[in-house]
Motif scaffolding. Structure first.
Motif, PDB file in Angstrom:
ATOM      1  N   ASP A 145       0.971  -0.552   0.372  1.00  0.00           N
ATOM      2  CA  ASP A 145       0.371  -0.057  -0.298  1.00  0.00           C
ATOM      3  C   ASP A 145       0.343   1.128   0.125  1.00  0.00           C
ATOM      4  O   ASP A 145       2.157   1.432   1.099  1.00  0.00           O
ATOM      5  CB  ASP A 145      -0.725   0.088   0.977  1.00  0.00           C
ATOM      6  CG  ASP A 145      -1.972  -0.660   0.971  1.00  0.00           C
ATOM      7  OD1 ASP A 145      -2.613  -1.337  -0.140  1.00  0.00           O
ATOM      8  OD2 ASP A 145      -2.155  -1.247   2.358  1.00  0.00           O
ATOM      9  N   CYS A 146       0.408   1.985  -0.758  1.00  0.00           N
ATOM     10  CA  CYS A 146       1.084   3.577  -0.682  1.00  0.00           C
ATOM     11  C   CYS A 146       0.841   4.230   0.217  1.00  0.00           C
ATOM     12  O   CYS A 146      -0.422   4.380   0.747  1.00  0.00           O
ATOM     13  CB  CYS A 146       0.511   4.241  -2.084  1.00  0.00           C
ATOM     14  SG  CYS A 146       1.399   5.814  -2.211  1.00  0.00           S
ATOM     15  N   ARG A 162      -1.022  -1.709  -4.153  1.00  0.00           N
ATOM     16  CA  ARG A 162       0.036  -1.548  -5.543  1.00  0.00           C
ATOM     17  C   ARG A 162       0.728  -3.273  -5.518  1.00  0.00           C
ATOM     18  O   ARG A 162       0.503  -3.449  -4.793  1.00  0.00           O
ATOM     19  CB  ARG A 162       1.183  -0.693  -6.168  1.00  0.00           C
ATOM     20  CG  ARG A 162       0.770   0.275  -5.949  1.00  0.00           C
ATOM     21  CD  ARG A 162      -0.172   0.714  -7.569  1.00  0.00           C
ATOM     22  NE  ARG A 162       0.773   0.458  -8.372  1.00  0.00           N
ATOM     23  CZ  ARG A 162       1.010   0.926  -9.799  1.00  0.00           C
ATOM     24  NH1 ARG A 162      -0.733   0.724 -10.294  1.00  0.00           N
ATOM     25  NH2 ARG A 162       1.608   0.565 -10.613  1.00  0.00           N
ATOM     26  N   ARG A 168       7.510   4.082  -8.302  1.00  0.00           N
ATOM     27  CA  ARG A 168       6.499   5.478  -8.052  1.00  0.00           C
ATOM     28  C   ARG A 168       5.399   4.909  -7.916  1.00  0.00           C
ATOM     29  O   ARG A 168       5.044   3.552  -8.373  1.00  0.00           O
ATOM     30  CB  ARG A 168       6.749   6.650  -8.865  1.00  0.00           C
ATOM     31  CG  ARG A 168       8.009   7.072  -8.598  1.00  0.00           C
ATOM     32  CD  ARG A 168       7.879   8.108  -9.575  1.00  0.00           C
ATOM     33  NE  ARG A 168       9.355   8.904  -9.749  1.00  0.00           N
ATOM     34  CZ  ARG A 168       9.139   9.993  -8.326  1.00  0.00           C
ATOM     35  NH1 ARG A 168       8.593  10.341  -7.729  1.00  0.00           N
ATOM     36  NH2 ARG A 168      10.442  10.462  -8.170  1.00  0.00           N
ATOM     37  N   CYS A 169       4.467   5.392  -7.082  1.00  0.00           N
ATOM     38  CA  CYS A 169       2.966   5.138  -7.182  1.00  0.00           C
ATOM     39  C   CYS A 169       2.127   5.937  -8.077  1.00  0.00           C
ATOM     40  O   CYS A 169       2.072   6.622  -8.385  1.00  0.00           O
ATOM     41  CB  CYS A 169       2.181   5.542  -5.716  1.00  0.00           C
ATOM     42  SG  CYS A 169       0.624   5.144  -5.823  1.00  0.00           S
TER      43      CYS A 169
END
Length: 80
Positions: free
Chosen positions: A38-39, A46, A54-55
């Protein structure tokens, strides 16, 4: 007494099928799991994969990679 008569084609196929092992060996038992990350900035889930930096939703940088001099690879000096 043993039956000495020749085996039929179907009997031979049945014996081969019974003696046959699994292709690739025995299956390994493992617990079910999910590889996800998870970001921390926006919370978007993701799939965890190598190279994810990168998200895709908010642009948060998971990794900040800076190259430095290594054993075989050196930074190039372009100021000449």
């Amino acid at each position: 007494m043993e039956d000495k008569s020749p085996k039929s084609f179907l009997q031979k196929l049945r014996e081969k099928a019974a003696a046959q092992g699994n292709y690739g060996g025995a299956a390994e038992a493992s617990d079910a799991g999910m590889k996800a990350r998870d970001c921390p900035n926006c919370g978007a889930a993701r799939a965890k994969q190598d190279g994810l930096t990168r998200c895709a939703y908010c642009g948060f940088a998971f990794m900040d990679i800076r190259l430095s001099d290594g054993i075989h690879i050196k930074k190039e000096d372009n100021s000449q």
